[in-house]
Design an enzyme around this catalytic site. Structure first.
Site, mmCIF file in Angstrom:
data_model
loop_
_atom_site.group_PDB
_atom_site.id
_atom_site.type_symbol
_atom_site.label_atom_id
_atom_site.label_comp_id
_atom_site.label_asym_id
_atom_site.label_seq_id
_atom_site.Cartn_x
_atom_site.Cartn_y
_atom_site.Cartn_z
ATOM 1 N N GLU A 158 4.206 -14.226 14.297
ATOM 2 C CA GLU A 158 5.545 -14.724 14.627
ATOM 3 C C GLU A 158 6.309 -13.793 15.568
ATOM 4 O OE1 GLU A 158 9.618 -16.008 12.175
ATOM 5 O OE2 GLU A 158 8.068 -14.809 11.199
ATOM 6 N N GLU A 256 14.472 -22.095 7.693
ATOM 7 C CA GLU A 256 14.576 -20.661 7.477
ATOM 8 C C GLU A 256 15.927 -20.170 8.000
ATOM 9 O OE1 GLU A 256 11.650 -16.767 7.797
ATOM 10 O OE2 GLU A 256 12.484 -17.647 9.615
#
Length: 270
Positions: A158, A256
């Protein structure tokens, strides 16, 4: 304020490490279920400990089973996140703890059905050779991917914002790491496309989607500025999601973002 085509909560994966943080970790799965979510993901849920006890692992899994939710994503041990760490994959001297953690992650995946595992890369370390850190990271990612392959899992890499010493800031940085590990004969590794982090770090998110959506391993969203719920900022999240699916993305959309429990899900009712 951007528009967003709201759907029901059960269409999303709820990140229980950025949301419901008013509650102890072991109570968040039930709170997610009470809010209408049947799918959840967590950062590493054991207070920065790479080697939780069997009882602690059992307790975490029991909290999921009791709530009746599916674990769809889990981070590998990432160090002391509250203290500023952002992963241990590239950190010299952490290899043994990371390897032990991988074994526990595989166990959790086997018992819960989780198949997506996020490996935060880690910060650049003062005095350490960046090339050596990258070598360590490639070896750790290969180890992790080979381990989760036994349960059909995928390792995710990520790009992250908000930490200057984190070297993977844009999608191209994460894709380069994925390609480096794939060159070692590993195929179950992919980029985690977090539209918030990518946007904050200056990526042309729409262009990344056009080029790579079919290769995304996972998508996470939050609005910007502020990292709040969809609709609180200016990002065209719905357009990006729709286009990702049109171009071949087949995974889930994870929430998120960061917002207080009282208002976190108001957008779903609109």
């Amino acid at each position: 304020m951007a528009t967003f085509a709201f759907t029901d909560a059960d269409s999303y994966v709820l990140n229980c490490s950025t949301l419901l943080t008013e509650l102890p970790v072991m109570e968040r799965a039930q709170a997610a279920k009470d809010a209408g979510f049947g799918q959840v993901e967590f950062w590493w849920p054991f207070d920065g400990n790479p080697r939780p006890t069997s009882a602690e692992v059992d307790g975490f899994i029991a909290s999921l089973e009791s709530a009746g939710v599916e674990l769809k994503g889990l981070n590998f041990w990432a160090g002391n996140m509250a203290g500023g760490d952002r992963g241990m994959v590239s950190i010299p001297g952490a290899e043994a703890d990371f390897a032990a953690n991988v074994e526990i992650v595989v166990e959790i995946g086997r018992r819960t059905g989780c198949r997506a595992f996020n490996a935060l890369y880690g910060l650049r370390v003062d005095g350490a050779d960046p090339e050596e850190q990258d070598r360590i990271a490639a070896a750790n990612l290969e180890l992790a991917a080979n381990a989760v392959a036994a349960i059909g899992g995928t390792v995710l890499v990520e790009p992250v914002s908000g930490a200057e010493a984190y070297p993977l800031k844009r999608a191209a940085d994460a894709a380069e790491v994925v390609d480096r590990v794939r060159a070692r004969g590993v195929d179950n590794i992919a980029m985690l496309a977090d539209f918030f982090h990518m946007s904050i770090n200056g990526d042309d998110v729409a262009a990344v989607i056009e080029a790579d959506a079919a290769k995304f391993g996972h998508i996470q969203i939050a609005d910007a500025a502020g990292r709040g719920a969809p609709g609180t900022g200016e990002l065209p999240l719905q357009d990006w999601i729709n286009r990702s699916y049109e171009l071949g993305y087949t995974g889930a959309i994870a929430l998120e973002y960061k917002q207080d429990r009282e208002t976190a899900f108001e957008w779903l009712a609109n």
